[in-house]
Design a protein around this motif. Structure first.
Motif, short mmCIF file in Angstrom:
data_model
loop_
_atom_site.label_atom_id
_atom_site.label_comp_id
_atom_site.label_asym_id
_atom_site.label_seq_id
_atom_site.Cartn_x
_atom_site.Cartn_y
_atom_site.Cartn_z
N ALA A 224 0.70 -1.42 -0.01
CA ALA A 224 0.22 -0.10 0.27
C ALA A 224 0.82 0.98 -0.18
CB ALA A 224 -0.70 -0.25 0.81
N ARG A 225 2.11 1.22 0.05
CA ARG A 225 2.84 2.25 0.95
C ARG A 225 4.27 2.12 0.73
NH1 ARG A 225 4.56 6.27 4.42
NH2 ARG A 225 3.85 5.60 6.11
N TYR A 226 5.60 2.25 1.13
CA TYR A 226 6.84 2.39 0.58
C TYR A 226 7.23 3.61 2.61
CZ TYR A 226 6.91 -0.95 -2.42
OH TYR A 226 7.34 -1.74 -3.25
N TRP A 227 7.07 3.13 3.41
CA TRP A 227 7.73 4.29 4.40
C TRP A 227 9.34 4.29 4.05
CZ3 TRP A 227 5.87 3.83 10.03
CH2 TRP A 227 4.49 3.20 10.48
N HIS A 228 9.63 5.83 4.30
CA HIS A 228 10.63 6.40 4.28
C HIS A 228 11.54 5.83 5.55
CE1 HIS A 228 13.78 9.58 3.61
NE2 HIS A 228 13.07 9.25 2.78
N PRO A 229 13.17 5.13 4.97
CA PRO A 229 13.91 5.43 6.35
C PRO A 229 13.42 6.57 7.66
CG PRO A 229 15.02 5.60 3.54
CD PRO A 229 13.51 5.95 3.66
N GLN A 230 13.86 8.02 6.91
CA GLN A 230 12.89 8.71 8.55
C GLN A 230 11.70 8.24 8.94
OE1 GLN A 230 15.14 11.16 9.58
NE2 GLN A 230 13.76 11.67 11.12
N GLU A 231 10.69 7.15 8.20
CA GLU A 231 10.13 7.09 9.51
C GLU A 231 10.27 5.97 10.03
OE1 GLU A 231 5.78 7.87 7.31
OE2 GLU A 231 7.44 6.95 5.75
N PHE A 232 10.85 4.95 9.80
CA PHE A 232 11.37 3.75 11.00
C PHE A 232 12.24 4.63 11.37
CE2 PHE A 232 10.75 1.41 6.85
CZ PHE A 232 9.82 0.30 7.25
N ASP A 233 13.48 5.14 11.79
CA ASP A 233 13.80 6.44 13.12
C ASP A 233 13.29 6.75 13.89
OD1 ASP A 233 15.78 6.19 10.60
OD2 ASP A 233 16.90 8.18 10.49
N GLU A 234 11.61 7.67 13.28
CA GLU A 234 10.58 8.02 14.67
C GLU A 234 10.37 6.90 14.66
OE1 GLU A 234 8.07 10.16 11.70
OE2 GLU A 234 9.82 11.80 11.17
N ILE A 235 10.44 5.93 14.20
CA ILE A 235 8.97 4.51 14.83
C ILE A 235 10.51 4.01 16.33
CG2 ILE A 235 9.95 2.73 13.42
CD1 ILE A 235 6.07 4.11 15.14
N ALA A 236 11.58 3.90 15.59
CA ALA A 236 12.14 2.93 16.16
C ALA A 236 12.29 4.07 17.89
CB ALA A 236 13.72 3.71 15.72
N GLU A 237 12.43 5.89 17.84
CA GLU A 237 12.52 6.52 18.37
C GLU A 237 11.28 6.39 19.70
OE1 GLU A 237 15.39 7.54 19.83
OE2 GLU A 237 16.75 8.46 18.07
N TYR A 238 9.91 6.42 18.97
CA TYR A 238 9.02 6.19 20.26
C TYR A 238 9.08 4.42 21.09
CZ TYR A 238 4.49 5.72 21.45
OH TYR A 238 3.07 6.22 21.91
N GLY A 239 9.52 4.15 19.69
CA GLY A 239 9.68 2.28 20.79
C GLY A 239 10.56 2.73 22.02
N ALA A 240 11.76 2.88 21.58
CA ALA A 240 12.53 3.22 22.29
C ALA A 240 12.01 4.09 23.50
CB ALA A 240 14.54 3.64 22.49
N SER A 241 10.87 5.27 23.54
CA SER A 241 10.97 5.99 25.01
C SER A 241 10.10 5.55 25.48
CB SER A 241 10.06 7.04 24.66
OG SER A 241 8.77 6.95 23.67
N LEU A 242 9.32 3.95 24.87
CA LEU A 242 8.45 3.01 25.85
C LEU A 242 9.15 2.47 26.77
CD1 LEU A 242 5.56 2.34 23.18
CD2 LEU A 242 5.31 3.90 25.14
N GLY A 243 11.17 2.61 26.62
CA GLY A 243 11.71 1.17 27.06
C GLY A 243 11.89 -0.05 26.42
N LEU A 244 11.18 0.17 24.94
CA LEU A 244 11.80 -1.45 23.88
C LEU A 244 12.90 -1.26 23.11
CD1 LEU A 244 7.84 -1.30 22.86
CD2 LEU A 244 9.16 -2.80 24.34
N GLU A 245 13.86 -2.31 22.74
CA GLU A 245 14.29 -2.96 21.66
C GLU A 245 13.83 -2.57 20.40
OE1 GLU A 245 18.43 -3.42 20.68
OE2 GLU A 245 18.07 -2.53 22.86
#
Length: 294
Positions: A242-263
């Motif tokens: 449906a859509r290709y996520w941009h690499p920057q979006e992966f950066d953002e989701i990784a940072e969000y997960g880290a803020s929750l305490g996830l690796e």
């Protein structure tokens, strides 16, 4: 209508030499890798590093998820010699961290949990010792099956949620989001020292907010590691991207997960077992940081 391939996807290349080498070992043992069966874009990189994810209980799945290229239908009976041959292949490949997954075997009373346990037991006999990661089915919510795998003592227990709850009826019709969460919650309850892991694909039509909610749900059931990767249509028979996520979006989701305490391991080509040993060691060392892989 197909979505045009972005440059960060189109430039990915496969090394045929490394593919052939690992395939020879697998073929000699009558074994399968999910890397080949699911047409993983990382398989030549992982194979060149002597890393492979073993696919047990045959190459035919009892389910027909719309994103997956693994054959579906009526599988063959279990092979009692598979655990021994798999351990032998792991030794020949010089693996340190062995990842074992399977097709769904809804035809078996325990979904194949006892076979997982036998494979883990065979791997535990290897010298030098290896760490073992399992990526199991949801066992249709049968928690006694999850208990069987836990009792065998893998180092990492992985079960993927795959997508956001809203899209389950479209792409994972035979699964249930709550079953997936229940598997991870059970591992946290019964084996709190065992590393818990899950994964999600993006590009199937989900929103960023829905992915963030999945991360919160995973954190709520005490999941520790989450992989986030781009869905790539394996063949024309599967649901289109449906859509290709941009690499920057992966950066953002990784940072969000880290803020929750996830690796969180995120990137266009990230898959469940990609850099699996690295994630395992990070958790064991008590490190929780976003890992973005391009």
């Amino acid at each position: 209508m197909s979505v045009r391939l972005p440059t960060w996807i189109a430039e990915r290349k496969l090394s045929l030499a490394s593919l052939r080498e690992v395939r020879q070992v697998m073929s000699a043992g009558g074994l399968h890798t999910v890397c080949d069966e699911a047409r993983c874009p990382n398989r030549s990189e992982c194979f060149s590093r002597r890393t492979a994810t073993f696919l047990i209980m045959g190459d035919t799945c009892t389910r027909n998820c719309r994103y997956c290229s693994i054959a579906h239908g009526k599988p063959l009976p279990l092979d009692p010699e598979e655990p021994r041959r798999l351990a032998q292949a792991a030794r020949e490949l010089g693996l340190r961290h062995v990842v074992v997954t399977s097709v769904d075997r809804d035809d078996l009373p325990d979904g194949g949990a006892s076979h997982f346990a036998r494979v883990i037991a065979a791997l535990r006999e290897l010298e030098p010792p290896v760490t073992v990661e399992v990526l199991t089915p949801d066992f249709r919510g049968l928690l006694s099956a999850v208990d069987t795998v836990i009792a065998a003592g893998p180092d990492v227990y992985n079960h993927n949620v795959e997508t956001v709850p809203r899209l389950y009826p479209q792409v994972r019709r035979q699964g249930r989001y709550q079953w997936a969460l229940a598997v991870l919650a059970r591992v946290a309850e019964k084996a709190p020292k065992m590393v818990r892991k899950s994964g999600i694909m993006v590009g199937l039509g989900e929103t960023k907010e829905e992915v963030q909610q999945v991360l919160r749900d995973l954190r709520a059931v005490n999941c520790q590691v989450v992989t986030v990767g781009q869905y790539l249509q394996p063949t024309g028979k599967q649901v289109p991207v449906a859509r290709y996520w941009h690499p920057q979006e992966f950066d953002e989701i990784a940072e969000y997960g880290a803020s929750l305490g996830l690796e969180v391991i995120a990137g266009p080509f990230v898959r469940s077992s990609y850099h699996a040993e690295e994630a395992f060691l990070n958790v064991r060392k008590g490190e929780k940081k976003p890992v973005v892989l391009r």
